[in-house]
Design an enzyme around this catalytic site. Structure first.
Site, PDB file in Angstrom:
ATOM      1  N   THR A 157       0.863  -1.192   0.000  1.00 47.30           N
ATOM      2  CA  THR A 157       0.000   0.000   0.000  1.00 47.30           C
ATOM      3  C   THR A 157       0.894   1.235   0.000  1.00 47.30           C
ATOM      4  O   THR A 157       2.029   1.176   0.475  1.00 47.30           O
ATOM      5  CB  THR A 157      -0.873  -0.041   1.278  1.00 47.30           C
ATOM      6  OG1 THR A 157      -1.837  -1.062   1.118  1.00 47.30           O
ATOM      7  CG2 THR A 157      -1.567   1.283   1.552  1.00 47.30           C
ATOM      8  N   VAL A 186     -13.949  -3.418   1.979  1.00 46.34           N
ATOM      9  CA  VAL A 186     -13.366  -2.082   2.017  1.00 46.34           C
ATOM     10  C   VAL A 186     -12.406  -2.050   3.205  1.00 46.34           C
ATOM     11  O   VAL A 186     -12.782  -2.424   4.321  1.00 46.34           O
ATOM     12  CB  VAL A 186     -14.457  -1.000   2.164  1.00 46.34           C
ATOM     13  CG1 VAL A 186     -13.824   0.372   2.339  1.00 46.34           C
ATOM     14  CG2 VAL A 186     -15.380  -1.012   0.940  1.00 46.34           C
ATOM     15  N   GLY A 187     -11.180  -1.618   2.962  1.00 46.12           N
ATOM     16  CA  GLY A 187     -10.195  -1.548   4.034  1.00 46.12           C
ATOM     17  C   GLY A 187     -10.183  -0.188   4.701  1.00 46.12           C
ATOM     18  O   GLY A 187     -11.111   0.616   4.562  1.00 46.12           O
ATOM     19  N   ASP A 188      -9.101   0.079   5.417  1.00 44.15           N
ATOM     20  CA  ASP A 188      -8.964   1.348   6.137  1.00 44.15           C
ATOM     21  C   ASP A 188      -8.608   2.508   5.219  1.00 44.15           C
ATOM     22  O   ASP A 188      -8.864   3.671   5.544  1.00 44.15           O
ATOM     23  CB  ASP A 188      -7.850   1.219   7.185  1.00 44.15           C
ATOM     24  CG  ASP A 188      -6.514   0.842   6.524  1.00 44.15           C
ATOM     25  OD1 ASP A 188      -6.453  -0.236   5.898  1.00 44.15           O
ATOM     26  OD2 ASP A 188      -5.557   1.640   6.616  1.00 44.15           O
ATOM     27  N   THR A 208      -0.761   2.038   7.145  1.00 41.95           N
ATOM     28  CA  THR A 208      -0.710   0.842   6.313  1.00 41.95           C
ATOM     29  C   THR A 208      -0.635  -0.365   7.235  1.00 41.95           C
ATOM     30  O   THR A 208      -0.188  -0.251   8.364  1.00 41.95           O
ATOM     31  CB  THR A 208       0.506   0.892   5.351  1.00 41.95           C
ATOM     32  OG1 THR A 208       0.716  -0.421   4.805  1.00 41.95           O
ATOM     33  CG2 THR A 208       1.773   1.340   6.042  1.00 41.95           C
ATOM     34  N   GLY A 209      -1.083  -1.501   6.729  1.00 46.22           N
ATOM     35  CA  GLY A 209      -1.126  -2.706   7.558  1.00 46.22           C
ATOM     36  C   GLY A 209      -2.481  -3.355   7.390  1.00 46.22           C
ATOM     37  O   GLY A 209      -3.196  -3.074   6.419  1.00 46.22           O
TER      38      GLY A 209
HETATM   39  N1  ASP Z   1      -4.264  -1.225   4.833  1.00 46.71           N
HETATM   40  C1  ASP Z   1      -4.464  -1.881   3.579  1.00 46.71           C
HETATM   41  C2  ASP Z   1      -5.815  -2.573   3.594  1.00 46.71           C
HETATM   42  O1  ASP Z   1      -6.133  -3.193   4.575  1.00 46.71           O
HETATM   43  C3  ASP Z   1      -3.433  -2.897   3.233  1.00 46.71           C
HETATM   44  C4  ASP Z   1      -1.994  -2.476   3.461  1.00 46.71           C
HETATM   45  O2  ASP Z   1      -1.722  -1.450   4.036  1.00 46.71           O
HETATM   46  O3  ASP Z   1      -1.097  -3.220   3.027  1.00 46.71           O
HETATM   47  O4  ASP Z   1      -6.503  -2.525   2.616  1.00 46.71           O
END
Ligand code: ASP
Length: 295
Positions: A157, A186-188, A208-209
């Site tokens: 990300t 849907v993510g963060d 991110t995460g």
């Molecule tokens: N935060 C992102 C999600 O959960 C993924 C990532 O940061 O690698 O969509």
């Protein structure tokens, strides 16, 4: 003097990591954003430019290079926030634009809304003149391999935070989400206060995460709240990541402060970052220290 910090995704190290490419991609994105700032551009313009560069770089999980969902299809999320006006724009689950961050900006500036999702967001893109791209053209061999291997680790990300010459702050984040996610997940990243938050009085942050943890903690909003309560940046970053880890997740955060300082922290083995500080010092890192505060 303006400053910018970008990230290319927190996660575990993996055999298909290309450390040099990740660092180089982050460096050219930080440079692109800093060029905007040097020409007197706003922090918002700078974070958009930096994230566009990362979306166009196939080494990252955003725009070209996005991971695939459980049906083998790309669904991208992005958001950005102007810390001075507290305006924000976001898109979720878009499939047919090369640069979701610019579509998020169009939502902010050219619609009455903050977040558009799915086919409505793609239709809005057409109405606002964004060229329709074939989603397959955004799929890289690496993303296809990760999909076929059913890799669960998150990775790649992208995000940017900046402060401009007028002490305005902005943050932006963009992602393909998590590999093999359920369609519609849907993510963060497109959720203001979760993946992205900016307030020019306090700071600008991109997370991110694993999104499912970041959302439940409203992580970037939490970080700014801790700063508002007077916590030192390093202490506030540690406290946020400790909460993620307590819930069983992992994450990374980047932060720009109103005085031009930049900071990042991660609970993961890696998070490529690159920066140009307010004194003009440029640099990049892939792993190294887990928490850093740059003057
Ligand atoms: N935060 C992102 C999600 O959960 C993924 C990532 O940061 O690698 O969509």
């Amino acid at each position: 003097m303006p400053a910018i910090l970008v990230h290319g995704g927190a996660g575990p190290t993996s055999p298909d990591d290309d450390v040099a490419a990740a660092e180089a991609g982050c460096q050219s994105a930080a440079k692109a954003g800093h060029a905007v700032l040097s020409e007197g551009g706003s922090a918002l313009d700078a974070v958009e430019a930096a994230v566009r560069a990362l979306e166009d770089d196939p080494h990252f999980n955003a725009g070209t290079g996005s991971v695939l969902n459980a049906e083998g299809v790309i669904e991208m999320d992005a958001s950005l926030m102007d810390g001075t006006t507290l305006s924000a724009g976001a898109v979720a689950g878009v499939r047919t634009v090369a640069n979701p961050i610019s579509l998020a900006r169009a939502v902010m500036e050219r619609s009455p809304h903050v977040l558009l999702a799915g086919p409505g967001a793609d239709a809005f893109a057409r109405r606002r003149g964004f060229p329709e791209v074939d989603p397959q053209s955004l799929v890289t061999p690496r993303a296809r391999r990760r999909f076929e291997a059913r890799r669960q680790d998150t990775h790649g990300t992208v995000g940017a935070v900046a402060v401009d010459a007028q002490s305005r702050l902005a943050a932006a984040t963009s992602t393909g989400g998590t590999n093999g996610k359920l369609p519609g997940r849907v993510g963060d990243t497109p959720l203001i206060g979760c993946g992205t938050c900016a307030d020019s009085r306090l700071g600008a942050a991109s997370a991110t995460g694993v999104g499912e943890y970041i959302i439940r903690l409203t992580l970037t909003r939490r970080l700014l709240d801790l700063l508002d309560r007077g916590q030192a940046p390093g202490v506030a970053l540690d406290a946020c990541l400790a909460e993620v880890v307590r819930l069983g997740g992992e994450a990374g955060l980047i932060l720009a402060l109103p005085d031009g300082r930049l900071a990042w922290a991660r609970s993961t083995a890696r998070m490529p970052v690159s920066w140009v500080t307010s004194s003009g010092q440029a640099g990049a890192a892939f792993s190294g220290p887990r928490a850093v505060l740059l003057p």
